[in-house]
Structure formats: structure tokens, C-alpha cells
Design a protein around this motif. Sequence first.
Motif, PDB file in Angstrom:
ATOM      1  N   ASP A   1       0.847  -1.205   0.000  1.00 53.58           N
ATOM      2  CA  ASP A   1       0.000   0.000   0.000  1.00 53.58           C
ATOM      3  C   ASP A   1       0.879   1.251   0.000  1.00 53.58           C
ATOM      4  O   ASP A   1       0.625   2.213  -0.722  1.00 53.58           O
TER       5      ASP A   1
ATOM      6  N   ASP B   1      -9.503  -8.638  -1.198  1.00 52.52           N
ATOM      7  CA  ASP B   1     -10.841  -8.354  -1.737  1.00 52.52           C
ATOM      8  C   ASP B   1     -11.007  -6.881  -2.102  1.00 52.52           C
ATOM      9  O   ASP B   1     -11.712  -6.546  -3.042  1.00 52.52           O
ATOM     10  N   ASN B   2     -10.357  -6.020  -1.316  1.00 50.24           N
ATOM     11  CA  ASN B   2     -10.558  -4.578  -1.554  1.00 50.24           C
ATOM     12  C   ASN B   2      -9.407  -3.935  -2.332  1.00 50.24           C
ATOM     13  O   ASN B   2      -9.234  -2.719  -2.288  1.00 50.24           O
TER      14      ASN B   2
ATOM     15  N   VAL C   1      -8.955  -3.359  -5.532  1.00 53.72           N
ATOM     16  CA  VAL C   1      -9.408  -2.384  -6.533  1.00 53.72           C
ATOM     17  C   VAL C   1      -9.906  -1.107  -5.851  1.00 53.72           C
ATOM     18  O   VAL C   1      -9.548   0.004  -6.270  1.00 53.72           O
ATOM     19  N   GLU C   2     -10.674  -1.274  -4.789  1.00 55.51           N
ATOM     20  CA  GLU C   2     -11.212  -0.105  -4.080  1.00 55.51           C
ATOM     21  C   GLU C   2     -10.066   0.753  -3.517  1.00 55.51           C
ATOM     22  O   GLU C   2     -10.076   1.981  -3.634  1.00 55.51           O
ATOM     23  N   LYS C   3      -9.081   0.082  -2.921  1.00 56.47           N
ATOM     24  CA  LYS C   3      -7.938   0.828  -2.365  1.00 56.47           C
ATOM     25  C   LYS C   3      -7.169   1.560  -3.460  1.00 56.47           C
ATOM     26  O   LYS C   3      -6.719   2.685  -3.289  1.00 56.47           O
TER      27      LYS C   3
ATOM     28  N   ILE D   1      -8.373   2.632  -6.341  1.00 60.04           N
ATOM     29  CA  ILE D   1      -9.169   3.776  -6.797  1.00 60.04           C
ATOM     30  C   ILE D   1      -9.043   4.927  -5.797  1.00 60.04           C
ATOM     31  O   ILE D   1      -8.858   6.089  -6.186  1.00 60.04           O
ATOM     32  N   GLN D   2      -9.098   4.587  -4.518  1.00 61.95           N
ATOM     33  CA  GLN D   2      -8.961   5.611  -3.481  1.00 61.95           C
ATOM     34  C   GLN D   2      -7.616   6.324  -3.606  1.00 61.95           C
ATOM     35  O   GLN D   2      -7.530   7.549  -3.489  1.00 61.95           O
ATOM     36  N   CYS D   3      -6.576   5.543  -3.891  1.00 62.31           N
ATOM     37  CA  CYS D   3      -5.237   6.119  -4.031  1.00 62.31           C
ATOM     38  C   CYS D   3      -5.160   7.037  -5.253  1.00 62.31           C
ATOM     39  O   CYS D   3      -4.542   8.113  -5.199  1.00 62.31           O
TER      40      CYS D   3
ATOM     41  N   LYS E   1     -10.920  -8.003 -11.688  1.00 61.10           N
ATOM     42  CA  LYS E   1     -10.160  -6.932 -11.026  1.00 61.10           C
ATOM     43  C   LYS E   1      -9.335  -6.138 -12.041  1.00 61.10           C
ATOM     44  O   LYS E   1      -9.333  -4.909 -12.035  1.00 61.10           O
TER      45      LYS E   1
ATOM     46  N   LYS F   1     -11.550  -3.886 -14.211  1.00 54.93           N
ATOM     47  CA  LYS F   1     -12.027  -2.658 -13.554  1.00 54.93           C
ATOM     48  C   LYS F   1     -10.960  -1.567 -13.581  1.00 54.93           C
ATOM     49  O   LYS F   1     -11.238  -0.407 -13.876  1.00 54.93           O
TER      50      LYS F   1
END
Length: 291
Positions: A90, A126-127, A129-131, A133-135, A165, A168
Motif C-alpha cells: 500500500d 478483496d478490496n 481495486v477499491e484501495k 481507486i482511493q489512491c 479486477k 475494472k
Amino acid sequence: RAKAAGRNSVEFFDTRMQILAEQRGQLAQDLHQATRQQQFHLVYQPIIRQKKLCGVEALIRWHHPQQGFISPGIFIPFAEQSGLIVPIGDWVIKQACTQLVRWQKIKHLRHLSCSVNISALQFAQDNFVEKMIQCLLDTGVSPERLKLELTEGMLIDDVENIRTKMGKLQTLGVTFSLDDFGTGYSSLSYLHRFPLSQLKIDQQFIRNLDTNPQNKAITKAILALAASLELEVVAEGVETQAELAQLRALGCESFQGFLFSKPLSSDAIESFEPETLAKLFDLQIARQKNG
Ligand code: C2E
Ligand code: MG
Ligand code: MG
Ligand code: MG
């Protein structure tokens, strides 16, 4: 112990590995601390296309407070085993995106892309992609500038999930590269199923490409495969003029390796001299003309 005399680096590596194996527990603990105390930094290795700096690969460095520099080849596997690769990964992504935003504001680096190595465990979250996008939102980086390097082993299990994934992120503009190509479990038939835009030929096949017929055959085959799938190819670990000449003769156009540059600090990337690059290529043309 190293077999041959004079291979000091191999011997050093073995000794270091042994020490580290004995201190396994300690290393895991130290990695924890490193994550909290920000003992990591990134360096960036130039990737060259058409005699120009077109991108960089972000590579993590760990300066251990007592042991000094520890190679990612050693500590990344530990981080993967302990799960610490997730927070470390991350941090790497955030750092690379932040750096990319700075480079986007510098005229001659506006189009620079940055490749980031992604571990299997990291991508399997699992998250993820979400992480991601947030970045992208937090840093404001252009997703097109970001390239994620996956390895062959990651594309074998749970294919649908991985495709989803990747799909997306690809929709947002993020691109994907397959790292160390040729070293993993290679069922070539799976390649076209994933939204990849690049293959990186592993450096073991680039080594002595000019004199090693096996490596030449493998590299030729990878280039042909990539051409038919419309994938860009980067040759990794190019160290000599002879390797570069052979690669160019085979039609490879993108290169990374010590011949061009070692991994550099972000500041050094800003002042990276394109003229030296042109010289490297011209020197080669001059040599060819002279036979
Ligand atoms: P990689 O992704 O295949 O990165 C290329 C490695 O080859 C780098 O080693 C680079 O310094 C080295 N290299 C580049 N050009 C040459 C050359 O001409 N000759 C030789 N002998 N080596 C060359 P490095 O930085 O020690 O990284 C080793 C591996 O550690 C990477 O291999 C990658 O798998 C992993 N790694 C590094 N940074 C990260 C990271 O941020 N996250 C993850 N998950 N893995 C990372
Ligand atoms: Mg890589
Ligand atoms: Mg590689
Ligand atoms: Mg590698």
C-alpha cells in the motif's frame, strides 16, 4: 558456500542468507518496525523506448538501522510470508503515485509512466481495486501513467476474479505488465485472456543473448508471441552493448538494465540525461558500420 573462487558476491549472498535464516524471527519483527518507522524508500530504474526515457520501475529499498541495506530479493519473500506485504505494498503504491504527480508537473517528464511491482497476496485482497481507486483519487495521478507489474503465477488460479479486477482498473486507464516473463508456469494459452499491455522478458534470457543460442531462441519466441498478441515487450536486465545489439536485431524496442542506468533517486530521474542515451545507440550504429 560459493562453488567457484572469486565469486565474492555469491559468497557474500550465501553468508547473508544464512545469517538471515538464523534470524528469521528477528527479521519479521524488524520488518514490522520498518513499516511503522518508514525505513523504506523507492528508487526508480529508467525504461527506454526509441532512445528516450519513457518510464521507470519503482523498486523498494530498505535501510535497516543495524544491518544496513537489505535487498528486496531477500525481504520481500519474508514480507509475503508474514502478510506484511499488504501494508508495505500500500505504501509503495501511494508513494509511486505521489511521485508521478510531481513528475507530471515537470515538462519533460509529463508522459513518464511508473511501473509498480504487485505481490500475489496484495492483488488477492478483496478490496485491492477499491484501495487502488482511493489512491488514484487521493493523489490525483493520471491512471494512464500507472502500470502494475504482475507475475505469471498470479494468473493461474481464480482466473475470473483476477480478470474482473484487472478489467475494472483497466477501464480507469491503469495498464498491466507481466514481469519476469518465461520464468513462471507458462501456459501460453492463458495470456490473451487478461488485459495485459506489456511483457517483460526476464533477465536470465537476456544474459549473453549474443552468444547463447538458447536464450536467443527463447527471446525470439517471446517477441513473436508478444507481436501476435499486440503486447509491448521490455527486455529486462540489459547489461552490455552486445545484448542490446542482439535485441535490436530481433526487433525489441524497449529496454531496462544497467547498460542504460541503475535504479536512481527521484531527483536523479529529473536530471537523467537523454543525450547519454542517444550516444549509447549511436555508438552501436558506429560499431555495426565498422563490422
Ligand atoms: P523485478 O521486478 O524483476 O525488478 C528488476 C530487478 O532487476 C531489480 O532488482 C533491478 O535492480 C534489477 N536489475 C535491473 N537491471 C539489471 C541489470 O542490468 N542487471 C542485473 N543483474 N540486475 C538488474 P531489485 O531492486 O533488487 O528487486 C528485486 C525484486 O524484488 C524485483 O524484481 C521484484 O520482484 C521485487 N521487488 C522490488 N521492489 C518491490 C516492491 O515495491 N514490491 C514488490 N512486491 N516487490 C518488489
Ligand atoms: Mg518488476
Ligand atoms: Mg522482473
Ligand atoms: Mg524479478
